[in-house]
Design a protein around this motif. Structure first.
Motif, PDB file in Angstrom:
ATOM      1  N   ARG A  12      35.907  29.104  58.427  1.00 25.55           N
ATOM      2  CA  ARG A  12      36.505  28.870  57.169  1.00 25.55           C
ATOM      3  C   ARG A  12      35.982  27.882  56.345  1.00 25.55           C
ATOM      4  O   ARG A  12      35.207  26.957  56.759  1.00 25.55           O
ATOM      5  CB  ARG A  12      38.080  28.606  57.761  1.00 25.55           C
ATOM      6  N   ALA A  13      36.066  28.215  55.174  1.00 30.25           N
ATOM      7  CA  ALA A  13      35.588  27.167  53.984  1.00 30.25           C
ATOM      8  C   ALA A  13      36.168  25.884  54.126  1.00 30.25           C
ATOM      9  O   ALA A  13      37.478  25.823  54.417  1.00 30.25           O
ATOM     10  CB  ALA A  13      35.428  27.725  52.668  1.00 30.25           C
ATOM     11  N   PRO A  14      35.597  24.908  53.579  1.00 28.93           N
ATOM     12  CA  PRO A  14      36.382  23.500  53.510  1.00 28.93           C
ATOM     13  C   PRO A  14      37.284  23.249  52.362  1.00 28.93           C
ATOM     14  O   PRO A  14      36.779  22.394  51.737  1.00 28.93           O
ATOM     15  CB  PRO A  14      35.149  22.517  53.580  1.00 28.93           C
ATOM     16  N   PHE A  15      38.303  24.078  52.150  1.00 28.00           N
ATOM     17  CA  PHE A  15      39.233  23.916  51.332  1.00 28.00           C
ATOM     18  C   PHE A  15      40.561  24.458  51.820  1.00 28.00           C
ATOM     19  O   PHE A  15      40.485  25.301  52.793  1.00 28.00           O
ATOM     20  CB  PHE A  15      39.002  24.424  49.885  1.00 28.00           C
ATOM     21  N   GLN A  16      41.760  24.165  51.354  1.00 26.55           N
ATOM     22  CA  GLN A  16      42.953  24.833  51.834  1.00 26.55           C
ATOM     23  C   GLN A  16      43.808  25.235  50.464  1.00 26.55           C
ATOM     24  O   GLN A  16      43.504  24.768  49.528  1.00 26.55           O
ATOM     25  CB  GLN A  16      43.860  23.568  52.497  1.00 26.55           C
ATOM     26  N   ILE A  17      44.647  26.357  50.623  1.00 29.84           N
ATOM     27  CA  ILE A  17      45.176  26.640  49.395  1.00 29.84           C
ATOM     28  C   ILE A  17      46.757  26.827  49.945  1.00 29.84           C
ATOM     29  O   ILE A  17      46.879  26.936  51.051  1.00 29.84           O
ATOM     30  CB  ILE A  17      44.817  27.998  49.134  1.00 29.84           C
ATOM     31  N   LEU A  18      47.673  26.614  49.090  1.00 23.94           N
ATOM     32  CA  LEU A  18      49.061  27.069  49.220  1.00 23.94           C
ATOM     33  C   LEU A  18      49.413  27.742  47.907  1.00 23.94           C
ATOM     34  O   LEU A  18      49.011  27.796  46.831  1.00 23.94           O
ATOM     35  CB  LEU A  18      49.807  25.862  49.415  1.00 23.94           C
ATOM     36  N   VAL A  19      50.650  28.924  48.450  1.00 25.77           N
ATOM     37  CA  VAL A  19      51.092  29.643  47.248  1.00 25.77           C
ATOM     38  C   VAL A  19      52.496  29.545  47.455  1.00 25.77           C
ATOM     39  O   VAL A  19      53.174  29.706  48.555  1.00 25.77           O
ATOM     40  CB  VAL A  19      50.539  31.050  47.579  1.00 25.77           C
ATOM     41  N   GLU A  26      37.861  32.325  53.466  1.00 31.67           N
ATOM     42  CA  GLU A  26      36.927  33.132  54.417  1.00 31.67           C
ATOM     43  C   GLU A  26      35.714  33.488  53.640  1.00 31.67           C
ATOM     44  O   GLU A  26      35.727  33.670  52.545  1.00 31.67           O
ATOM     45  CB  GLU A  26      37.783  34.392  54.957  1.00 31.67           C
ATOM     46  N   ASP A  27      34.485  33.629  54.691  1.00 36.98           N
ATOM     47  CA  ASP A  27      33.199  34.014  53.939  1.00 36.98           C
ATOM     48  C   ASP A  27      32.985  33.008  52.742  1.00 36.98           C
ATOM     49  O   ASP A  27      33.006  31.839  52.874  1.00 36.98           O
ATOM     50  CB  ASP A  27      33.235  35.453  53.871  1.00 36.98           C
ATOM     51  N   GLN A  29      40.708  33.548  45.419  1.00 33.51           N
ATOM     52  CA  GLN A  29      40.417  34.811  46.172  1.00 33.51           C
ATOM     53  C   GLN A  29      41.239  34.535  47.401  1.00 33.51           C
ATOM     54  O   GLN A  29      41.809  35.550  47.804  1.00 33.51           O
ATOM     55  CB  GLN A  29      39.104  35.124  46.370  1.00 33.51           C
ATOM     56  N   ALA A  30      40.907  33.342  47.853  1.00 37.65           N
ATOM     57  CA  ALA A  30      41.913  33.074  49.085  1.00 37.65           C
ATOM     58  C   ALA A  30      43.213  33.159  48.975  1.00 37.65           C
ATOM     59  O   ALA A  30      44.048  33.686  50.009  1.00 37.65           O
ATOM     60  CB  ALA A  30      41.546  31.627  49.759  1.00 37.65           C
ATOM     61  N   ALA A  31      43.621  32.583  47.898  1.00 34.29           N
ATOM     62  CA  ALA A  31      45.236  32.794  47.519  1.00 34.29           C
ATOM     63  C   ALA A  31      45.666  34.075  47.551  1.00 34.29           C
ATOM     64  O   ALA A  31      46.772  34.405  47.987  1.00 34.29           O
ATOM     65  CB  ALA A  31      45.493  31.872  46.471  1.00 34.29           C
TER      66      ALA A  31
END
Length: 154
Positions: free
Chosen positions: A3-10, A41-42, A48-50
């Motif tokens: 996974r990419a080194p960031f986090q999202i929240l929605v 991802e990727d 896009q992740a959100a």
């Protein structure tokens, strides 16, 4: 691929008549209430992740509009198993906040959660476990009251 080194929240919200409701989800692994959360991802961007995470965690075929929020936070990298694949010296990862309008859209829970509840602002704020979720919820609530949502991503 890690996974990419960031986090999202929605933060999901909806209008029910003249009332606002916010969805909170009970995490299966930690037994706490939160908003939609996840990582990239990727080669996904946070936006896009959100969109993907909202679709996956809320059972949406076509997600409603996603709005970027100003709220950001940092999460210790040690909380993520994939952190061993990130560049040396990555101690925290940024967390980006978004909102999704689910007015008139049916949501369901994924295998990651045991419950989804629609609540008013005060009771949603009260049950959320993480400060970053409460901050994003607060920003969204203020924006909705002021009729000041940013332009949607989608």
């Amino acid at each position: 691929m890690p996974r990419a080194p960031f986090q999202i929240l929605v933060v999901p919200f909806r209008h029910v008549g003249d009332k606002l409701e916010f969805a909170v989800l009970r995490r299966k692994d930690m037994n706490v209430w939160q908003t939609v959360a996840g990582g990239g991802e990727d080669n996904e961007t946070p936006e896009q992740a959100a969109l993907r995470e909202a679709s996956e965690e809320l059972g949406l075929d076509h997600p409603g509009p996603i709005y970027p929020l100003q709220a950001t936070a940092s999460v210790p990298a040690r909380f993520f198993a994939d952190g061993i694949h990130w560049p040396a010296g990555t101690y925290v990862v940024p967390e980006y906040a978004f909102a999704i309008d689910l007015t008139g859209i049916e949501a369901s829970i994924s295998h990651e959660h045991t419950a989804l509840e629609w609540r008013d602002y005060d009771t949603a704020h009260e049950v959320l476990r993480f400060d970053s979720n409460r901050t994003a919820l607060g920003e969204l609530h203020e924006r909705l009251l002021a009729v000041d949502l940013p332009h949607p991503i989608k």
